[in-house]
Design a protein around this motif. Structure first.
Motif, short mmCIF file in Angstrom:
data_model
loop_
_atom_site.label_atom_id
_atom_site.label_comp_id
_atom_site.label_asym_id
_atom_site.label_seq_id
_atom_site.Cartn_x
_atom_site.Cartn_y
_atom_site.Cartn_z
N PRO A 36 45.22 64.32 3.76
CA PRO A 36 46.60 63.84 3.68
C PRO A 36 47.59 64.97 3.94
O PRO A 36 47.32 66.13 3.62
N HIS A 37 48.72 64.62 4.52
CA HIS A 37 49.74 65.63 4.78
C HIS A 37 50.35 66.10 3.46
O HIS A 37 50.64 65.30 2.57
N ASP A 38 50.52 67.40 3.36
CA ASP A 38 51.14 68.00 2.17
C ASP A 38 52.55 68.48 2.55
O ASP A 38 52.69 69.42 3.34
N PRO A 39 53.59 67.86 2.00
CA PRO A 39 54.95 68.32 2.30
C PRO A 39 55.32 69.59 1.55
O PRO A 39 56.39 70.17 1.80
N GLY A 40 54.47 70.02 0.61
CA GLY A 40 54.75 71.24 -0.14
C GLY A 40 55.72 71.02 -1.28
O GLY A 40 56.22 69.90 -1.50
N PRO A 41 56.01 72.06 -2.04
CA PRO A 41 56.95 71.94 -3.16
C PRO A 41 58.36 71.64 -2.65
O PRO A 41 58.75 72.10 -1.58
N ARG A 76 55.66 80.44 0.56
CA ARG A 76 56.42 79.49 1.37
C ARG A 76 56.47 79.95 2.83
O ARG A 76 56.36 79.12 3.75
N ARG A 77 56.61 81.24 3.05
CA ARG A 77 56.65 81.74 4.43
C ARG A 77 55.36 81.41 5.16
O ARG A 77 55.37 81.00 6.33
N ARG A 78 54.23 81.56 4.47
CA ARG A 78 52.94 81.32 5.11
C ARG A 78 52.65 79.83 5.30
O ARG A 78 52.04 79.42 6.30
N ARG A 79 53.08 79.01 4.36
CA ARG A 79 52.70 77.60 4.38
C ARG A 79 53.71 76.67 5.03
O ARG A 79 53.39 75.52 5.35
N LEU A 80 54.93 77.14 5.24
CA LEU A 80 55.99 76.27 5.75
C LEU A 80 55.61 75.58 7.06
O LEU A 80 55.88 74.38 7.23
N PHE A 132 52.83 74.44 8.06
CA PHE A 132 51.94 73.32 7.76
C PHE A 132 52.70 72.20 7.06
O PHE A 132 52.46 71.02 7.32
N TRP A 133 53.62 72.57 6.16
CA TRP A 133 54.40 71.55 5.47
C TRP A 133 55.31 70.79 6.42
O TRP A 133 55.56 69.60 6.24
N PRO A 175 40.05 70.26 -3.76
CA PRO A 175 40.18 69.48 -2.53
C PRO A 175 41.64 69.36 -2.11
O PRO A 175 42.53 69.51 -2.96
N PRO A 176 41.90 69.10 -0.82
CA PRO A 176 43.29 69.03 -0.37
C PRO A 176 44.06 67.93 -1.11
O PRO A 176 43.68 66.76 -1.06
N THR A 177 45.09 68.31 -1.80
CA THR A 177 45.90 67.39 -2.58
C THR A 177 47.36 67.67 -2.29
O THR A 177 47.81 68.81 -2.46
N PRO A 178 48.13 66.68 -1.82
CA PRO A 178 49.55 66.93 -1.59
C PRO A 178 50.23 67.39 -2.88
O PRO A 178 49.93 66.90 -3.97
N PHE A 179 51.14 68.35 -2.73
CA PHE A 179 51.81 68.90 -3.90
C PHE A 179 52.44 67.82 -4.77
O PHE A 179 52.28 67.86 -6.01
#
Length: 261
Positions: free
Chosen positions: A107-112, A84-88, A90-91, A239-243
């Motif tokens: 597509p934008h990925d809002p993350g978990p 989460r620290r690394r990806r936040l 981008f989310w 491939p990039p897939t939103p969570f």
């Protein structure tokens, strides 16, 4: 360590995998659709797990004590905090990433939807309508054969002395870039909670059957996070897939696939 072979196997031989001896067929069995269900049904009685894998999947065995030592909840909680620290950043940024001309932006990925580790997805209770784990594993193989799954013809039938399919990966020392102790601990837990079984490994691909997948969105979100923390490259990232999209696709899904670079 070896075991008594069942009748009706194609030509093959025992190979040493550290202290363990595994049996490997010489070719891909042409009657595997008939042989596979029988081997699954005899697995507990014989103490040997059937797998389909490429010959180069056999590596240096991992002692099961390394899997036993994984405190799954603690490891995943730590890994999620770092992930989460690394990806936040981008989310939190909905700006599409630059894409080449003529290519749709990712597509934008809002993350978990979690700030802290939420815990494991709950165990799915077995219902009378659910297939047995062995039947789900046989169904996945049938699907592979019907669809001409890439890589299947290069597989060999391997019998591994083990009590669970998750432990078989450790016993053959699956030679992928996956974090094997963590992955095997996850697979053990998925066996218990979802009736999961390892069916095939094609190079760095892992294919798992699922007898009791989650059916509620809340549980699918929790499971999807476990998939993400397996470190597999195809989960969400490639491939990039939103969570949220990946998680919803797990509802009722009876097979899971993972791969590592």
């Amino acid at each position: 360590m070896s075991f008594v072979l069942p009748d009706g196997l194609p030509p093959g031989r025992f190979l040493s995998s550290g202290p363990t001896r595994v049996w490997v067929s010489d070719e891909f069995p042409q009657d595997v659709d008939q042989l596979w269900p029988r081997l699954l049904s005899e697995q507990k009685a014989r103490g040997s797990v059937p797998l389909l894998c490429w010959p180069d999947a056999l590596g240096r065995p991992l002692g099961l004590d390394h899997v036993d030592a994984v405190c799954l909840e603690e490891v995943l909680a730590t890994d999620f905090a770092e992930y989460r620290r690394r990806r936040l950043p981008f989310w939190m940024d909905p700006t599409p990433a630059p894409a080449p001309e003529g290519v749709e932006p990712w597509p934008h990925d809002p993350g978990p939807p979690f700030v802290q580790w939420p815990g494991l997805a709950p165990q799915m209770p077995a219902a009378s309508a659910d297939p047995k784990p062995e039947d789900a594993a046989a169904s996945l193989l049938s699907w592979f054969l019907e669809t001409g799954q890439f890589g299947l013809d290069g597989c060999r039938l391997v019998l591994v002395p083990a009590h669970r399919s998750s432990d078989a990966l450790a016993s053959i020392g699956w030679s992928a870039e996956a974090p094997l102790p963590l992955l095997c601990a996850l697979l053990r837990s998925w066996e218990d909670r979802f009736g999961a079984r390892v069916v095939a490994v094609f190079g760095s691909e892992l294919h798992v059957s699922v007898a009791r997948p989650p059916v509620e969105a809340e549980h699918a979100n929790l499971l999807a996070l476990e998939h993400v923390l397996s470190t597999a490259n195809n989960i969400v990232d490639d491939p990039p897939t939103p969570f949220p999209e990946y998680a919803m696709d797990l509802m009722g899904r009876t097979s899971w696939s993972f791969w590592w670079d």
